[in-house]
Write an enzyme that holds these catalytic residues in place. Structure first.
Site, PDB file in Angstrom:
ATOM      1  N   GLU A 199       4.220  25.414   7.809  1.00 45.61           N
ATOM      2  CA  GLU A 199       5.313  24.488   8.124  1.00 45.61           C
ATOM      3  C   GLU A 199       4.728  23.174   8.595  1.00 45.61           C
ATOM      4  O   GLU A 199       3.911  23.150   9.519  1.00 45.61           O
ATOM      5  CB  GLU A 199       6.218  25.021   9.247  1.00 45.61           C
ATOM      6  CG  GLU A 199       7.116  26.145   8.857  1.00 45.61           C
ATOM      7  CD  GLU A 199       8.137  26.485   9.949  1.00 45.61           C
ATOM      8  OE1 GLU A 199       8.548  25.579  10.701  1.00 45.61           O
ATOM      9  OE2 GLU A 199       8.494  27.663  10.036  1.00 45.61           O
ATOM     10  N   GLU A 223       6.820  32.122  14.137  1.00 41.60           N
ATOM     11  CA  GLU A 223       6.606  31.507  15.452  1.00 41.60           C
ATOM     12  C   GLU A 223       6.777  32.568  16.547  1.00 41.60           C
ATOM     13  O   GLU A 223       7.717  32.534  17.347  1.00 41.60           O
ATOM     14  CB  GLU A 223       7.557  30.336  15.662  1.00 41.60           C
ATOM     15  CG  GLU A 223       7.242  29.177  14.724  1.00 41.60           C
ATOM     16  CD  GLU A 223       8.027  27.918  14.998  1.00 41.60           C
ATOM     17  OE1 GLU A 223       9.110  28.010  15.609  1.00 41.60           O
ATOM     18  OE2 GLU A 223       7.559  26.829  14.624  1.00 41.60           O
TER      19      GLU A 223
HETATM   20  C1  BGP Z   1      10.207  25.690  13.201  1.00 41.92           C
HETATM   21  C2  BGP Z   1      10.999  26.840  12.623  1.00 41.92           C
HETATM   22  C3  BGP Z   1      11.822  26.507  11.441  1.00 41.92           C
HETATM   23  C4  BGP Z   1      12.329  25.103  11.453  1.00 41.92           C
HETATM   24  C5  BGP Z   1      11.373  24.056  11.904  1.00 41.92           C
HETATM   25  C6  BGP Z   1      11.940  22.657  12.093  1.00 41.92           C
HETATM   26  O1  BGP Z   1      10.111  25.869  14.550  1.00 41.92           O
HETATM   27  O2  BGP Z   1      10.135  27.893  12.248  1.00 41.92           O
HETATM   28  O3  BGP Z   1      12.777  27.493  11.247  1.00 41.92           O
HETATM   29  O4  BGP Z   1      13.612  24.861  11.334  1.00 41.92           O
HETATM   30  O5  BGP Z   1      10.771  24.436  13.100  1.00 41.92           O
HETATM   31  O6  BGP Z   1      12.728  22.609  13.231  1.00 41.92           O
HETATM   32  P1  BGP Z   1      14.203  22.061  13.229  1.00 41.92           P
HETATM   33  O7  BGP Z   1      14.919  22.793  12.170  1.00 41.92           O
HETATM   34  O8  BGP Z   1      14.701  22.352  14.574  1.00 41.92           O
HETATM   35  O9  BGP Z   1      14.096  20.623  12.948  1.00 41.92           O
END
Ligand code: BGP
Length: 495
Positions: free
Chosen positions: A391, A194
């Site tokens: 993701e 990201e």
């Molecule tokens: C993305 C990141 C991850 C992750 C995911 C979910 O932005 O790359 O590392 O954790 O989001 O977000 P969260 O963990 O805040 O629910």
């Protein structure tokens, strides 16, 4: 509720799998010679479900506390889900689900406990070799992110984080070692997770502690743009070096694929949404086209900022363009020219105007499978490069039932809809999509809230927000569901 328009169909060899990041799973923060990272220092705070800004607030007092060996603060990233000691069991479970690919990241501080070290830490290298060997045993392809929110602490204490140009060289030394030692196991690489996130949470992406910059008299926002420039140069250099050292490698960028719809059909709302969306693409444009867009140049000059660029940078950016575009996609929201009186919705480290047509997760993220199809078409038309969803997933408060298992139809429903949307993007919109890795395929520590109770996995891990629990792994109902989806190459999504 998204329903596919044509029969479900995915290309032969489509890369189904799951995604994780070192700092959210490994634990063992002080084992195997690993150095300390920024993520090791971020304490858990009881701030409610959606206020990510408070979770990311990190000052010098917090740093001091984290370095105090007697501190009672709770640091969930230090324990993760103890993948460091459970990786064999976890990879066996991924194999049982039929994964073709497993996304993970390497912790820079495990390879170089102090990034200034001349030689890498062999214990850290052996750990990742064992993980890759384990994947190989099951025919699982690793997809490796070089930097997933995990800067070594030294970058903040001995440098000015990514604002310091020297960090590019430190990063390249690390990248070279990764390619040298892991290149025979890994074909798919991502440079920075990201990459645009530094603008939203500069401490975890850029090791930039605002309080320090105030002390040094350096305007912080400008420093973030400077640090972004350095990361762009590092990313391009890493792509170029990877191609030279591993001719068969495929190296991608990774963006936060946010989507903002105009709140109404008022032209002003449409303009506001367009402006926001151009902002979403501004750094990926560099990684794909090899140069700053005029849009980003204007943004920087309109703010009155002057970014220092070395004479060779333009050439570096041109030579280090990516092979594919990967992204995270979770939710969407809206933009309005005037937000007075409108409800806001939280999302993936952003806030937007709430969309009345979308359901929300327990964390207020508005789920939108149609938006995924929209995003795929938009990205493909803009870049004409293969796309990879690295993701996507649903964070939920799972409950272990009396039978000892988690029954999670909501997660299966979310997966089903997004699979349907991907299939239509491929078969109707003509998108070249090469893979899909579900985020948090095993429960892990949340990035924005540092909770364990925000669970994404198909595999339940028995540990709570405070580290209580046995760390035992159990299959949720969604485990068999995803297994079936993969086994049918996305054709069978019946629940
Ligand atoms: C993305 C990141 C991850 C992750 C995911 C979910 O932005 O790359 O590392 O954790 O989001 O977000 P969260 O963990 O805040 O629910």
């Amino acid at each position: 509720m998204y329903k596919n328009e044509v029969d479900l169909k995915f290309p032969e060899g489509f890369l189904w799998g799951g995604a994780t990041a070192a700092n959210q799973i490994e634990g063992a923060w002080d084992e195997g010679g690993k150095g300390m990272t920024i993520e090791d220092c971020l304490p858990y705070r009881e701030v409610g479900v959606s206020d990510f800004t408070k979770q990311f607030a990190f000052g010098l007092k917090d740093l001091k506390e984290a370095l105090n060996a007697d501190s009672n603060a709770n640091y969930p990233k230090r324990r993760g889900i103890d993948f460091y000691h459970h990786y064999k069991e976890d990879i066996a479970l991924f194999a049982e689900m039929g994964y073709k690919i497993f996304r993970m990241s390497i912790s820079w501080a495990r390879i170089f406990p102090d990034p200034r070290d001349e030689k890498p830490n062999e214990e850290g290298i052996s750990f990742y070799v064992s993980v890759f060997e384990e994947c190989k045993k099951y025919g699982i392809e690793p997809l490796v992110t070089l930097s997933h929110y995990d800067p070594p602490l030294v970058l903040a204490t001995e440098y000015k984080g990514w604002y310091s140009r020297e960090v590019i060289d430190l990063f390249m030394k690390y990248a070279r070692v990764c390619y040298e030692r892991f290149g025979k196991y890994v074909t798919y690489w991502l440079t920075f997770n990201e990459v645009d996130a530094m603008l939203r949470h500069p401490v975890t992406s850029g090791a930039l502690i605002e309080e320090n910059f105030i002390k040094w008299g350096i305007p912080f926002e400008e420093a973030v743009y400077q640090a972004m420039h350095h990361q762009m140069v590092a990313s391009a250099l890493a792509v170029k070096l990877g191609h030279e050292m591993m001719p068969k490698s495929r190296i991608g960028c990774m963006m936060t694929k946010l989507l903002f719809y105009p709140y109404t059909c008022r032209p002003e709302d449409n303009l506001a949404a367009q402006h926001r969306m151009r902002g979403i693409y501004r750094y990926v444009d560099i990684q794909v086209f090899g140069e700053y867009s005029r849009y980003l140049r204007k943004e920087i000059s309109n703010k009155g900022f002057a970014i220092q660029e070395a004479p060779e940078d333009a050439g570096i950016l041109k030579e280090g363009t990516v092979d594919f575009i990967s992204f995270s996609y979770y939710m969407t929201s809206c933009m309005a020219a005037d937000t007075t009186g409108l409800d806001m919705a939280p999302g993936n480290t952003v806030n937007g105007v709430k969309n009345p047509y979308l359901p929300s997760s327990e964390w207020g993220w508005q789920t939108d499978a149609a938006g995924l199809r929209y995003s795929l078409a938009e990205l493909y038309d803009r870049y004409r490069k293969p796309l990879f969803i690295v993701e996507n997933g649903l964070g939920a408060r799972d409950v272990v039932a009396e039978d000892g298992h988690v029954h999670d139809p909501y997660r299966m429903e979310y997966l089903k809809e997004h699979v349907c949307a991907m299939s239509d993007a491929i078969n109707i919109d003509g998108v070249d999509l090469i893979g899909y890795t579900w985020w948090g395929c095993i429960d892990l520590v949340s990035e924005s809230t540092r909770q364990m109770s925000k669970r994404y996995g198909f595999i339940y891990v028995d540990v709570d927000d405070y580290g209580n629990g046995s760390f035992r792994r159990t299959k949720k109902d969604s485990f068999d569901y995803y297994k079936k989806v993969i086994a049918s190459n996305g054709k069978d999504v019946h629940m």
